[in-house]
Design a protein around this motif. Structure first.
Motif, PDB file in Angstrom:
ATOM      1  N   LEU A   6      14.440  -0.924  -5.110  1.00 45.73           N
ATOM      2  CA  LEU A   6      13.851  -0.725  -6.435  1.00 45.73           C
ATOM      3  C   LEU A   6      12.378  -0.393  -6.258  1.00 45.73           C
ATOM      4  N   SER A   7      11.969   0.750  -6.790  1.00 41.20           N
ATOM      5  CA  SER A   7      10.569   1.176  -6.727  1.00 41.20           C
ATOM      6  C   SER A   7       9.957   1.027  -8.117  1.00 41.20           C
ATOM      7  N   VAL A   8       8.917   0.203  -8.232  1.00 44.91           N
ATOM      8  CA  VAL A   8       8.285  -0.071  -9.523  1.00 44.91           C
ATOM      9  C   VAL A   8       7.031   0.792  -9.658  1.00 44.91           C
ATOM     10  N   GLY A   9       6.988   1.614 -10.708  1.00 43.20           N
ATOM     11  CA  GLY A   9       5.838   2.494 -10.912  1.00 43.20           C
ATOM     12  C   GLY A   9       5.815   3.621  -9.904  1.00 43.20           C
ATOM     13  N   SER A  10       6.843   4.451  -9.929  1.00 38.40           N
ATOM     14  CA  SER A  10       7.022   5.477  -8.891  1.00 38.40           C
ATOM     15  C   SER A  10       6.136   6.697  -9.064  1.00 38.40           C
ATOM     16  N   ASN A  25      12.746   5.820 -17.232  1.00 37.28           N
ATOM     17  CA  ASN A  25      11.474   5.948 -17.942  1.00 37.28           C
ATOM     18  C   ASN A  25      11.236   4.661 -18.745  1.00 37.28           C
ATOM     19  N   VAL A  26      10.805   3.622 -18.043  1.00 36.57           N
ATOM     20  CA  VAL A  26      10.711   2.293 -18.659  1.00 36.57           C
ATOM     21  C   VAL A  26       9.660   1.461 -17.938  1.00 36.57           C
ATOM     22  N   TYR A  27       9.063   0.519 -18.678  1.00 36.17           N
ATOM     23  CA  TYR A  27       8.150  -0.450 -18.071  1.00 36.17           C
ATOM     24  C   TYR A  27       8.961  -1.493 -17.305  1.00 36.17           C
ATOM     25  N   PHE A  28       8.327  -2.105 -16.316  1.00 36.35           N
ATOM     26  CA  PHE A  28       9.002  -3.086 -15.477  1.00 36.35           C
ATOM     27  C   PHE A  28       9.528  -4.255 -16.308  1.00 36.35           C
ATOM     28  N   TYR A  51      18.970   3.777  -4.617  1.00 39.15           N
ATOM     29  CA  TYR A  51      17.519   3.825  -4.820  1.00 39.15           C
ATOM     30  C   TYR A  51      17.242   3.983  -6.313  1.00 39.15           C
ATOM     31  N   ASP A  52      16.676   2.946  -6.931  1.00 37.22           N
ATOM     32  CA  ASP A  52      16.306   2.972  -8.336  1.00 37.22           C
ATOM     33  C   ASP A  52      14.790   3.011  -8.452  1.00 37.22           C
ATOM     34  N   ALA A  53      14.277   3.848  -9.357  1.00 36.55           N
ATOM     35  CA  ALA A  53      12.838   3.987  -9.551  1.00 36.55           C
ATOM     36  C   ALA A  53      12.490   3.818 -11.028  1.00 36.55           C
ATOM     37  N   LEU A  54      11.392   3.118 -11.304  1.00 32.86           N
ATOM     38  CA  LEU A  54      10.910   2.910 -12.667  1.00 32.86           C
ATOM     39  C   LEU A  54       9.570   3.605 -12.836  1.00 32.86           C
ATOM     40  N   GLU A  55       9.437   4.404 -13.900  1.00 35.64           N
ATOM     41  CA  GLU A  55       8.162   5.066 -14.191  1.00 35.64           C
ATOM     42  C   GLU A  55       7.978   5.179 -15.711  1.00 35.64           C
ATOM     43  N   PRO A  56       7.038   4.414 -16.292  1.00 34.79           N
ATOM     44  CA  PRO A  56       6.863   4.428 -17.748  1.00 34.79           C
ATOM     45  C   PRO A  56       6.134   5.650 -18.298  1.00 34.79           C
ATOM     46  N   ASN A  57       5.313   6.293 -17.469  1.00 29.87           N
ATOM     47  CA  ASN A  57       4.562   7.452 -17.949  1.00 29.87           C
ATOM     48  C   ASN A  57       5.502   8.655 -18.035  1.00 29.87           C
ATOM     49  N   LEU A  58       5.660   9.211 -19.236  1.00 29.18           N
ATOM     50  CA  LEU A  58       6.647  10.265 -19.463  1.00 29.18           C
ATOM     51  C   LEU A  58       6.382  11.500 -18.609  1.00 29.18           C
ATOM     52  N   ARG A  59       5.119  11.892 -18.481  1.00 31.51           N
ATOM     53  CA  ARG A  59       4.810  13.096 -17.704  1.00 31.51           C
ATOM     54  C   ARG A  59       5.153  12.903 -16.233  1.00 31.51           C
ATOM     55  N   HIS A  60       4.829  11.749 -15.703  1.00 28.26           N
ATOM     56  CA  HIS A  60       5.161  11.474 -14.314  1.00 28.26           C
ATOM     57  C   HIS A  60       6.673  11.378 -14.114  1.00 28.26           C
ATOM     58  N   TYR A  61       7.347  10.731 -15.055  1.00 28.89           N
ATOM     59  CA  TYR A  61       8.808  10.609 -15.004  1.00 28.89           C
ATOM     60  C   TYR A  61       9.465  11.991 -14.965  1.00 28.89           C
ATOM     61  N   VAL A  69      12.156  -4.476  -2.940  1.00 24.52           N
ATOM     62  CA  VAL A  69      11.464  -4.082  -4.165  1.00 24.52           C
ATOM     63  C   VAL A  69      10.072  -3.612  -3.764  1.00 24.52           C
ATOM     64  N   LEU A  70       9.733  -2.402  -4.166  1.00 22.37           N
ATOM     65  CA  LEU A  70       8.457  -1.789  -3.785  1.00 22.37           C
ATOM     66  C   LEU A  70       7.440  -1.905  -4.913  1.00 22.37           C
ATOM     67  N   LEU A  71       6.279  -2.443  -4.597  1.00 19.33           N
ATOM     68  CA  LEU A  71       5.136  -2.477  -5.514  1.00 19.33           C
ATOM     69  C   LEU A  71       3.996  -1.737  -4.820  1.00 19.33           C
ATOM     70  N   ILE A  72       4.004  -0.423  -4.963  1.00 20.68           N
ATOM     71  CA  ILE A  72       3.067   0.416  -4.207  1.00 20.68           C
ATOM     72  C   ILE A  72       1.941   0.867  -5.126  1.00 20.68           C
ATOM     73  N   HIS A  73       0.780   0.274  -4.939  1.00 20.02           N
ATOM     74  CA  HIS A  73      -0.406   0.601  -5.741  1.00 20.02           C
ATOM     75  C   HIS A  73      -0.105   0.561  -7.246  1.00 20.02           C
ATOM     76  N   VAL A  74       0.567  -0.484  -7.684  1.00 25.31           N
ATOM     77  CA  VAL A  74       0.886  -0.611  -9.110  1.00 25.31           C
ATOM     78  C   VAL A  74       0.362  -1.902  -9.737  1.00 25.31           C
ATOM     79  N   LEU A  75      -0.005  -2.869  -8.937  1.00 25.02           N
ATOM     80  CA  LEU A  75      -0.381  -4.166  -9.503  1.00 25.02           C
ATOM     81  C   LEU A  75      -1.647  -4.105 -10.345  1.00 25.02           C
ATOM     82  N   TYR A  76      -2.444  -3.026 -10.175  1.00 23.06           N
ATOM     83  CA  TYR A  76      -3.631  -2.845 -11.013  1.00 23.06           C
ATOM     84  C   TYR A  76      -3.267  -2.758 -12.495  1.00 23.06           C
ATOM     85  N   TYR A  77      -2.062  -2.275 -12.788  1.00 26.10           N
ATOM     86  CA  TYR A  77      -1.694  -1.944 -14.165  1.00 26.10           C
ATOM     87  C   TYR A  77      -1.124  -3.125 -14.949  1.00 26.10           C
ATOM     88  N   PHE A  78      -0.917  -4.246 -14.289  1.00 20.56           N
ATOM     89  CA  PHE A  78      -0.328  -5.399 -14.958  1.00 20.56           C
ATOM     90  C   PHE A  78      -1.416  -6.359 -15.438  1.00 20.56           C
TER      91      PHE A  78
END
Length: 222
Positions: free
Chosen positions: A73-77, A133-136, A101-111, A148-157
């Motif tokens: 699971l990749s959070v904030g891909s 296209n969803v928040y964690f 491989y599941d990936a989560l990305e809330p930003n529509l443009r990035h998704y 579970v991958l948290l790659i440079h995403v913890l800033y956003y929480f």
């Protein structure tokens, strides 16, 4: 200085600027993200780390008797730059096994960008890939993941440690939460200087030292 339009307005203080908040439907954040990525070696360094260490962390969570390699699971891909490279790094180890491989990305443009990249890729039959296209904190699944991958995403929480706890709840016994984040030196030292001039505090700075303190206080092993 960077200039953006009304909906994407940010605040100027002489030569300083505050980038906009993460917005769910794309817009300003996605533009700032591209500028940051182009000015940094962060993405490439992360990709290189995974390519150089994939055999180590796969071996730690792979069981020889199972028919599948780890469910990830990749959070904030983001735009999928790093995730696609992780998948490429894992593929030589698949053989006849399958990878989820599941990936989560809330930003529509990035998704949408990630989806477009995947649609243009020749996907291996051994890969089961889903992008949400969803928040964690809005993600719901009964799936337990090996990684579970948290790659440079913890800033956003608002509460990074709570995000780590949530990642641990999605992790199988013996699985791993992989956190890649900035250290307390380098960029954070520059941020500390300029953020104070912008906001009169450095409360939003969050480094690996803070992560370690949170994990120690919570009694987590790492």
């Amino acid at each position: 200085p960077l200039i953006i339009s009304q909906q994407r307005r940010f605040y100027m203080d002489k030569e300083y600027a505050i980038a906009p908040k993460l917005d769910i439907d794309g817009g300003a954040y996605a533009e700032f993200y591209v500028l940051r990525k182009n000015a940094s070696t962060m993405t490439q360094a992360t990709i290189e780390w995974f390519h150089n260490h994939v055999d180590v962390w796969l071996r730690e969570v792979t069981h020889e008797n199972e028919s599948h390699l780890p469910a990830i699971l990749s959070v904030g891909s983001g735009e999928g730059d790093i995730d696609i490279e992780i998948i490429k790094a894992i593929q030589p180890y698949l053989g006849s096994k399958k990878l989820k491989y599941d990936a989560l990305e809330p930003n529509l443009r990035h998704y949408e960008c990630f989806l477009d990249r995947i649609n243009r890729m020749p996907l291996d039959a051994s890969l089961s890939l889903a992008i949400y296209n969803v928040y964690f904190d809005q993600f719901r699944t009964n799936q337990q993941y090996d990684v579970v991958l948290l790659i440079h995403v913890l800033y956003y929480f608002d509460d990074p440690y709570q995000a780590i706890r949530q990642a641990l709840r999605y992790t199988k016994p013996g699985g791993r939460v992989v956190i890649i984040h900035q250290s307390s030196t380098g960029i954070p030292e520059i941020q500390r200087k300029h953020m104070y001039k912008l906001k009169s505090n450095v409360d939003e700075l969050f480094t690996t030292d803070d992560i370690k303190k949170s994990l120690d206080n919570g009694g987590e092993q790492y």
